[in-house]
Design a protein around this motif. Structure first.
Motif: not given
Length: 432
Positions: A381-387
């Motif tokens: 989930x690219x928009x809901x995890x840290x970098x």
């Protein structure tokens, strides 16, 4: 006619014998004949005994100091030490009336002392030029004794100029007396002020000395403190050097220290993975229980479906229900908390096993390595995890060759469409 031909009270010391030192025999001199005050013809300057006798008193008084006159007279005559200055002055004035040893000594001293002024006044050839030089000297007051001697002994000095010079020097002496009295009064006031200033100066010196003593004591204390700090710093430096030496000895005694440190880091990572696997095993146990219940439900549902299909006829065919995960382990990294159960249901409906990691929001990133090692398919989930979690998942999947699907929409329907659209990535042999 007065018994004092040189216009002073007193007498003079006359010698008792010829060519012998003069003794103190105070006598009254006989009155000399009146001499003319007119200048003598010729260019020869007059001697001390050649000028009128009444001018000897101003010459001796102005041109000689008291101590100087006493010293010159002591060379040619004897007199008691307590002889007053006035008696010595009148004796010298009386001796200048004729050519005496004392007069000659005084004349030589005057010529030697005022030779420069005499040369200047010699340039005057007439009485008017000489008068101009005298007036300039009298007005300025500079080198007045030299001007007096050079004027009265000048051959061009006539009786009128002699009288004018006598009057000027007479009034100058009176003015000096008046000025001396004023100066004495001023001197007394200055002495009083000086005494007060001295008292103030002594008080200031005492205060300064007190402050200097205090500052010196403070300086000594500071110097002692600086010395103590330097000693303390030297001790700390020595202790630091000793510790550095011990550290170097330890490094030399443990040449495999770096390898041990690397092993310690690997052990720490392995412990983290073991913890992750333990957590995963517990989750899988729960999933197995859930799958068993689900399998019973599906078996029951399949039996009912088969019965219905047999009842409908042999031409009926089941609809395509989507991609078949066939026992694959699917790891979902990140995502919304409310959508986790929907993700699990979609994966399990397709025959897969579901794992989840929140991407470092609350769970430790060290556990994600174990999840990535156990997963067959990774959904990020690219928009809901840290970098950090994003790049870690991407690098791990790229290194191990595991398929990784990236979601932009966090809904359960989006996950279902993503899996169906990437059937080629999901069509991997199931892990045993």
């Amino acid at each position: 006619m007065s018994d004092h031909p040189f216009h002073v009270a007193g007498g003079f010391f006359a010698p008792t014998r010829h060519n012998q030192p003069e003794t103190l025999t105070l006598q009254r001199p006989s009155l000399p004949e009146e001499t003319s005050s007119a200048p003598r013809p010729g260019s020869r300057r007059r001697k001390l005994w050649d000028i009128p006798h009444k001018f000897h008193c101003p010459v001796i008084g102005v041109c000689f100091g008291v101590e100087e006159l006493r010293g010159l007279m002591a060379r040619s005559m004897q007199f008691p030490r307590d002889t007053s200055d006035f008696v010595l002055h009148t004796t010298a004035v009386g001796a200048c009336e004729a050519r005496t040893p004392l007069a000659e000594a005084l004349h030589k001293q005057l010529e030697k002392r005022f030779q420069l002024s005499v040369r200047v006044f010699t340039k005057a050839k007439e009485a008017e030029a000489l008068r101009s030089l005298w007036r300039d000297a009298a007005q300025t007051g500079i080198e007045l004794p030299a001007a007096l001697w050079a004027s009265w002994t000048h051959p061009a000095c006539d009786a009128l100029l002699e009288q004018d010079i006598y009057a000027d020097i007479h009034m100058i002496q009176h003015q000096l007396g008046t000025g001396t009295r004023a100066e004495l009064s001023m001197l007394k006031a200055l002495q009083a002020d000086n005494a007060q200033l001295r008292r103030q100066l002594d008080a200031a010196r005492h205060e300064v000395e007190t402050q200097r003593t205090e500052k010196s004591r403070e300086t000594q204390q500071l110097g002692q403190r600086v010395a103590e700090l330097r000693i303390e710093l030297a001790c700390k430096d020595a202790y630091a050097a000793n510790l550095a030496g011990q550290l170097e000895l330890l490094r030399q005694s443990l040449p495999e220290l770096k390898e041990r440190q690397a092993l310690a880091r690997r052990a720490s990572d392995a412990e983290a993975r073991a913890s992750a696997l333990t957590a995963q095993a517990g989750e899988q146990d729960r999933e197995i229980d859930y799958l068993r219940d689900r399998l019973r439900a599906l078996t029951q549902h399949a039996g009912e479906t088969i019965k219905s299909l047999l009842a409908e006829g042999p031409d009926a065919a089941p609809e395509d229900t989507g991609a078949n995960l066939a026992g694959k382990c699917v790891l979902c990294v990140g995502g919304r908390t409310g959508s986790i159960d929907g993700y699990r249901q979609i994966v399990e409906q397709r025959g897969g096993r579901f794992l989840h990691h929140d991407g470092g929001l609350e769970e430790s990133l060290h556990r994600i390595d174990g999840f990535l090692a156990a997963a067959d398919l990774v959904i990020c989930q690219a928009g809901c995890i840290s970098h950090n979690a994003y790049w870690r998942v991407k690098e791990q999947c790229k290194r191990t060759g595991k398929p990784c699907l990236y979601m932009k929409n966090g809904g359960a329907s989006g996950l279902s469409r993503l899996i169906d659209q990437n059937r080629s990535d999901t069509a991997l042999p199931a892990k045993v």
